[in-house]
Design a protein around this motif. Structure first.
Motif, short mmCIF file in Angstrom:
data_model
loop_
_atom_site.label_atom_id
_atom_site.label_comp_id
_atom_site.label_asym_id
_atom_site.label_seq_id
_atom_site.Cartn_x
_atom_site.Cartn_y
_atom_site.Cartn_z
N UNK A 98 -13.44 -8.60 11.80
CA UNK A 98 -14.26 -7.58 11.04
C UNK A 98 -14.02 -6.36 10.02
N UNK A 99 -12.42 -6.17 9.96
CA UNK A 99 -11.96 -4.91 9.78
C UNK A 99 -10.19 -5.57 9.13
N UNK A 100 -10.06 -4.94 8.09
CA UNK A 100 -8.63 -4.62 7.56
C UNK A 100 -8.53 -3.29 6.92
N UNK A 101 -7.43 -2.97 7.93
CA UNK A 101 -6.99 -1.20 7.22
C UNK A 101 -5.66 -1.40 6.70
N UNK A 102 -5.12 -0.59 5.45
CA UNK A 102 -3.63 -1.20 5.34
C UNK A 102 -3.95 0.69 5.62
N UNK A 103 -2.76 0.86 6.18
CA UNK A 103 -2.48 2.71 6.62
C UNK A 103 -0.28 2.94 5.78
N UNK A 104 -1.39 3.33 4.51
CA UNK A 104 0.00 4.71 3.68
C UNK A 104 -0.88 5.43 2.94
N UNK A 105 -0.20 6.17 2.81
CA UNK A 105 -0.66 7.15 1.57
C UNK A 105 -1.14 6.93 0.43
N UNK A 108 -2.39 3.41 -4.26
CA UNK A 108 -2.13 2.59 -5.04
C UNK A 108 -0.96 1.11 -4.44
N UNK A 109 -0.19 2.08 -3.31
CA UNK A 109 0.26 0.91 -2.56
C UNK A 109 -1.12 0.14 -1.67
N UNK A 110 -1.97 1.27 -1.16
CA UNK A 110 -2.93 0.48 -0.57
C UNK A 110 -4.12 -0.82 -1.48
N UNK A 111 -4.32 -0.70 -2.28
CA UNK A 111 -5.17 -1.12 -2.86
C UNK A 111 -4.26 -2.37 -3.15
N UNK A 145 6.16 -8.63 -4.33
CA UNK A 145 6.22 -7.73 -5.01
C UNK A 145 7.11 -7.01 -4.07
N UNK A 146 8.53 -7.59 -4.70
CA UNK A 146 9.59 -6.85 -4.68
C UNK A 146 10.44 -5.67 -4.46
N UNK A 147 9.54 -5.51 -6.09
CA UNK A 147 10.51 -3.94 -6.29
C UNK A 147 9.44 -2.12 -5.38
N UNK A 148 7.59 -3.00 -4.83
CA UNK A 148 7.25 -2.04 -4.38
C UNK A 148 7.23 -2.09 -3.90
N UNK A 149 7.28 -3.15 -2.58
CA UNK A 149 6.87 -3.58 -1.15
C UNK A 149 8.37 -3.17 -0.11
N UNK A 150 8.33 -2.45 0.86
CA UNK A 150 9.89 -2.53 1.71
C UNK A 150 9.72 -3.49 2.84
N UNK A 151 8.49 -3.52 3.46
CA UNK A 151 8.37 -3.34 4.49
C UNK A 151 6.83 -3.66 4.77
N UNK A 152 6.39 -4.72 5.79
CA UNK A 152 4.86 -4.64 6.24
C UNK A 152 4.81 -5.18 7.67
N UNK A 161 -7.49 -5.36 11.90
CA UNK A 161 -6.08 -5.70 11.40
C UNK A 161 -5.37 -4.75 10.88
N UNK A 162 -4.41 -4.23 11.61
CA UNK A 162 -4.05 -2.61 11.11
C UNK A 162 -2.55 -3.32 10.38
N UNK A 163 -3.14 -3.16 8.64
CA UNK A 163 -1.21 -2.95 8.35
C UNK A 163 -0.80 -2.37 7.90
N UNK A 164 0.17 -1.88 7.93
CA UNK A 164 1.34 -0.49 8.27
C UNK A 164 2.48 -1.65 6.50
N UNK A 165 2.53 -0.17 5.82
CA UNK A 165 3.51 -1.02 4.80
C UNK A 165 4.74 0.26 4.77
#
Lengths: 380, 80
Positions: A98-105, A108-111, A145-152, A161-165
């Protein structure tokens, strides 16, 4: 699966009945007697044959095997259906997200990640994915997104779902230019000049042409070259444009008739429509959410009937509209420090219910562009 | 069940057999029943008739070629 029946007959006729059964090849699997009654167990398919025996009156006492199960199911069908629905509902809920939460400050990365996850099917009000699917999605997003994301990491907590990035930080290794001028990209009159490196060759109200050096990277003293730097700064100049636009002279206006109807709108990720059929042909609506259960949203909609009426702009209204259109278009391209200085309508004409205008616009715009130069060439 | 019966027939392929216990009698291979009463039962087998006499005979099971009877057995006869 065999089904059996326990049949009851009068005990006086049992010998005759048993002989008849033997002759008709009807197997009898079990018997007993009780209070002048003779009970026996037969296959349910043989019951029809027994009913034809005129000398006995057979009565079904009990059903066993499949028939009994069928009867029990029919007897308790409401409970069983409710139980099955309950199990299905429980299964459905336990597999629902029912919810997907992306955790990042970083917003832009969150979106970015939210959009990528949505594209891969990890979104609100959807079924949860298997471990293999999650791993595959993680891999695909990281490759995307190899240049923007290191790890998910996608972690399921209940129905969420809690998505840490981890953002990939690449050091900006842009080579620092050592020798450059700031040159004009357009013709114009200098209005503002801010620079931190280099020597200004122009001053406010100077007229410059495209390609002129505005801030030089060569620092001289008494005509002698002392140092060479990469000039940096911002040069704003008044530049001119001629813009044309056309607007129709006629427009449609929606006028409320005073009639209104209420309706309910149901919305989820797969469905979005009214529950009741709308009885108004043309309407505008106002909606207000009154229920939201697990992403299943209900809105109370007030529909106001409208009729459309064709209207015509006066010349001045059409001109104002066309001018606004031009200015809006220009404003959308301007940065923070840029602005419209002046505007003037050069030409206006009405052709086939359309007004065409040509507008002269003066802008305060950044015209400086960094241009590298080669030291040796300059010296020559 | 069919497999079990096939195996049984294969391993114990007899035209008929008669088992007698204290108060039960089991006959396999009957082709007809001439009489079926509480005190006397006459069963027809391939080569002879099998007569049982006693008290309170009660058929417990009856199929196309076998019968299981409960009762007080007094006399058993074979008639060719």
């Amino acid at each position: 699966m065999n089904s059996f029946l326990w049949i009851e007959i009068d005990a006086k006729q049992k010998s005759r009945f048993l002989l008849k059964c033997f002759k008709c090849k009807i197997p009898i699997y079990e018997t007993y007697e009780e209070k002048n009654c003779f009970f026996f167990r037969i296959l349910d398919k043989d019951y029809a044959k027994i009913k034809k025996f005129w000398f006995i009156k057979a009565k079904v006492k009990e059903e066993t095997g499949f028939l009994k199960i069928k009867k029990e199911i029919l007897h308790h069908h409401i409970f069983l259906i409710a139980l099955l629905l309950g199990i299905f509902f429980l299964f459905f809920l336990s597999h629902m997200i029912v919810d997907v939460k992306v955790v990042h400050s970083n917003k832009e990365i969150r979106e970015l990640l939210e959009a990528a996850l949505q594209e891969k099917g990890i979104k609100k009000n959807s079924l949860r994915k298997s471990y293999e699917e999650i791993e595959q999605i993680k891999k695909e997003i990281l490759n995307q997104y190899p240049s923007k994301l290191e790890w998910i990491e996608i972690e399921r907590t209940g129905m969420k779902y809690i998505v840490r990035v981890e953002e990939r930080k690449i050091e900006n290794k842009e080579e620092e230019k050592t020798s450059c001028h700031i040159v004009a990209t357009k013709d114009g009159i200098i209005k503002d000049l801010i620079y931190s490196k280099g020597v200004s060759l122009v001053k406010v109200n100077d007229v410059v042409k495209k390609g002129d050096i505005l801030i030089s990277g060569i620092i001289k003293k008494d005509e002698e070259e002392r140092n060479i730097v990469c000039a940096s700064g911002n040069v704003f100049a008044e530049v001119w444009y001629q813009v044309s636009a056309s607007v129709p002279m006629e427009y449609e206006e929606l006028i409320k008739t005073g009639k209104k109807r209420y309706n309910i709108r149901f919305q989820n990720s797969y469905y979005d429509d009214f529950i009741f059929k709308s009885r108004l042909n043309q309407y505008v609506e106002e909606k207000k959410e009154f229920l939201n259960v697990l992403g299943q949203r209900f809105f109370l909609v007030t529909q106001y009937e409208v009729r459309s009426e064709k209207k015509k702009y006066t010349e001045s209204e059409a001109l104002e509209r066309a001018l606004n259109e031009v200015l809006e278009k220009i404003n959308s391209t301007l940065s923070e420090k840029e602005e419209i200085i002046d505007k003037k309508v050069l030409k206006k004409e009405i052709n086939n219910s359309t007004m065409n205008i040509e507008v002269f616009v003066a802008l305060k715009e950044s015209i400086g562009e960094v241009q590298e130069f080669v030291k040796e060439m300059e010296n020559e | 069940m069919h497999l079990y019966k096939t195996m049984k027939n294969f391993l114990f392929d007899q035209e008929y057999f008669i088992d007698i216990w204290e108060d039960y009698i089991h006959v396999f291979g009957i082709i007809d029943i001439e009489l079926l009463e509480e005190y006397k039962i006459i069963l027809v087998l391939e080569k002879f008739s099998f007569i049982i006499e006693g008290l309170q005979f009660r058929v417990l099971k009856l199929t196309k070629n076998e019968i299981l009877v409960q009762g007080v057995l007094e006399k058993v006869m074979v008639k060719r």
